[in-house]
Design a protein around this motif. Structure first.
Motif, PDB file in Angstrom:
ATOM      1  N   PRO A 210       0.736  -1.434  -0.199  1.00 56.47           N
ATOM      2  CA  PRO A 210      -0.135  -0.135  -0.114  1.00 56.47           C
ATOM      3  C   PRO A 210       0.911   1.200   0.002  1.00 56.47           C
ATOM      4  O   PRO A 210       0.320   2.260  -0.263  1.00 56.47           O
ATOM      5  N   GLN A 213       0.694   3.325  -2.892  1.00 56.43           N
ATOM      6  CA  GLN A 213      -0.653   4.243  -3.451  1.00 56.43           C
ATOM      7  C   GLN A 213      -0.693   5.443  -2.553  1.00 56.43           C
ATOM      8  O   GLN A 213      -0.773   5.486  -1.322  1.00 56.43           O
ATOM      9  N   LEU A 216      -2.886   6.010   0.363  1.00 55.32           N
ATOM     10  CA  LEU A 216      -2.873   4.901   1.704  1.00 55.32           C
ATOM     11  C   LEU A 216      -1.591   5.111   2.447  1.00 55.32           C
ATOM     12  O   LEU A 216      -1.074   4.612   3.669  1.00 55.32           O
ATOM     13  N   PRO A 225      -9.094   1.574   4.848  1.00 52.55           N
ATOM     14  CA  PRO A 225      -8.746   1.628   3.298  1.00 52.55           C
ATOM     15  C   PRO A 225      -7.614   0.816   3.039  1.00 52.55           C
ATOM     16  O   PRO A 225      -7.651   0.240   2.062  1.00 52.55           O
ATOM     17  N   VAL A 226      -6.584   0.478   3.803  1.00 51.72           N
ATOM     18  CA  VAL A 226      -5.500  -0.135   3.781  1.00 51.72           C
ATOM     19  C   VAL A 226      -6.025  -1.671   3.950  1.00 51.72           C
ATOM     20  O   VAL A 226      -5.747  -2.527   3.075  1.00 51.72           O
ATOM     21  N   GLU A 228      -9.037  -2.833   2.803  1.00 47.91           N
ATOM     22  CA  GLU A 228      -9.783  -3.024   1.854  1.00 47.91           C
ATOM     23  C   GLU A 228      -9.002  -3.275   0.399  1.00 47.91           C
ATOM     24  O   GLU A 228      -8.952  -4.082  -0.363  1.00 47.91           O
ATOM     25  N   PHE A 229      -7.824  -2.452   0.570  1.00 44.14           N
ATOM     26  CA  PHE A 229      -7.116  -2.618  -0.558  1.00 44.14           C
ATOM     27  C   PHE A 229      -6.171  -3.933  -0.774  1.00 44.14           C
ATOM     28  O   PHE A 229      -6.043  -4.813  -1.492  1.00 44.14           O
ATOM     29  N   ALA A 232      -8.389  -7.019  -1.078  1.00 41.15           N
ATOM     30  CA  ALA A 232      -8.921  -7.026  -2.803  1.00 41.15           C
ATOM     31  C   ALA A 232      -8.233  -7.995  -3.527  1.00 41.15           C
ATOM     32  O   ALA A 232      -8.447  -8.415  -4.545  1.00 41.15           O
ATOM     33  N   ASP A 233      -6.890  -8.573  -3.005  1.00 46.46           N
ATOM     34  CA  ASP A 233      -5.912  -9.239  -3.579  1.00 46.46           C
ATOM     35  C   ASP A 233      -5.966 -10.584  -2.964  1.00 46.46           C
ATOM     36  O   ASP A 233      -5.736 -10.836  -1.782  1.00 46.46           O
ATOM     37  N   HIS A 273       2.123  -1.182   6.870  1.00 44.69           N
ATOM     38  CA  HIS A 273       1.044  -1.634   6.262  1.00 44.69           C
ATOM     39  C   HIS A 273       0.737  -3.028   6.218  1.00 44.69           C
ATOM     40  O   HIS A 273      -0.156  -3.553   6.973  1.00 44.69           O
ATOM     41  N   ARG A 274       1.490  -3.904   5.523  1.00 48.77           N
ATOM     42  CA  ARG A 274       1.210  -5.271   5.509  1.00 48.77           C
ATOM     43  C   ARG A 274       1.287  -6.148   6.708  1.00 48.77           C
ATOM     44  O   ARG A 274       0.608  -6.751   6.864  1.00 48.77           O
TER      45      ARG A 274
END
Length: 301
Positions: A210, A213, A216, A225-226, A228-229, A232-233, A273-274
């Motif tokens: 992210p 982006q 993000l 939002p993170v 959801e991003f 989605a994968d 993030h991840r």
């Protein structure tokens, strides 16, 4: 750190015992941080309880039956009445004689560090009334707390500890009071090095990032939002499922080996993030089925 800072073990793994941890110490030393760490371990926590009410609290917990409410943590500091400190040793002794597993923890800190902390936070010391300097208030607090530090089971000097190190020290010391294995899930950035206390390390740098982006980038893996991003994968869900499946298969082996605490670290490039997302999701997965699940985000806190 002081010489008696090792984790207490007496009776902590007895699921039928009532455990009472009394947290006290110098204002600004980190008692609130320690109390929150015990709350994460499913202790029933009460702050600033008068010593005279401790027997009633313990009796109430005993009447409620077993489970997590048999573990109690109480914060005691100079907001209590002065006579509380004089009566506390007798009250704790009577509770211990009645079969309660009592653990008195004193969180100390040097005067110099306390003065610096108060200066940086601009907080007011509880005893720093008009006309009394901060140094004099700290000296008076030490005098009032003298009856407790002398009988403490464990003394922690927090002078050289940050809040996260203190939280971890408390959590690891009292993890044995929880039923079964306590899990610490922590996120980190590989560029800042591996957490040395890791039992398992998972690398999330292969997942979509992210960070690239713009909207993000300033957020973390805790933000919707993170999440959801990443969700989605399908690769992210596959990674989570494989990690949870592996842990489900091997964590029971550690429980059989009488381990009380295991740290699972998840890293990515920046640690925001991840890895944070995966730690939060793994923690939620295990909280649904067990007690004693903690999280720590090294690069966020």
């Amino acid at each position: 750190m002081t010489s008696n800072e090792t984790a207490p073990t007496t009776g902590l793994n007895d699921p039928n015992a009532v455990h009472l941890v009394v947290l006290t110490g110098m204002s600004g030393g980190g008692k609130t941080v320690a109390l929150r760490a015990l709350e994460d371990l499913e202790f029933y926590c009460v702050d600033n309880l008068p010593s005279g009410l401790l027997p009633q609290l313990v009796q109430s917990v005993r009447r409620d039956g077993g489970g997590r409410r048999r573990r109690i943590a109480v914060g005691v500091d100079v907001r209590n009445r002065g006579e509380d400190f004089e009566h506390m040793p007798l009250v704790l002794s009577e509770l211990a004689a009645a079969g309660v597993h009592v653990h008195l923890v004193f969180i100390d800190c040097s005067d110099e560090v306390l003065i610096k902390r108060y200066s940086e936070t601009r907080r007011r010391h509880p005893l720093a009334i008009r006309g009394v300097s901060l140094a004099d208030a700290i000296a008076e607090e030490r005098r009032l707390l003298r009856p407790l530090i002398g009988i403490a089971e464990k003394v922690i000097d927090s002078s050289d500890l940050n809040v996260h190190q203190l939280r971890r020290l408390i959590a690891t010391g009292y993890a044995a009071a929880t039923e079964g294995l306590t899990l610490m899930f922590q996120s980190f950035a590989f560029r800042r090095g591996l957490p040395l206390d890791s039992d398992f390390v998972f690398d999330a740098r292969c997942l979509p990032n992210p960070h690239w982006q713009p909207k993000l980038r300033p957020l973390s893996g805790k933000d919707a939002p993170v999440r959801e991003f990443l969700e989605a994968d399908p690769v992210v869900s596959e990674y989570f499922a494989d990690t949870a499946r592996w842990l489900d298969a091997w964590l029971p082996r550690f429980e059989q080996d009488d381990r009380s605490y295991v740290t699972i670290s998840v890293g990515c490039t920046g640690g925001r993030h991840r890895s944070v997302y995966l730690v939060e999701r793994l923690a939620a997965h295990y909280r649904a089925r067990r007690e004693g699940v903690l999280t720590f985000h090294r690069e966020l806190e």
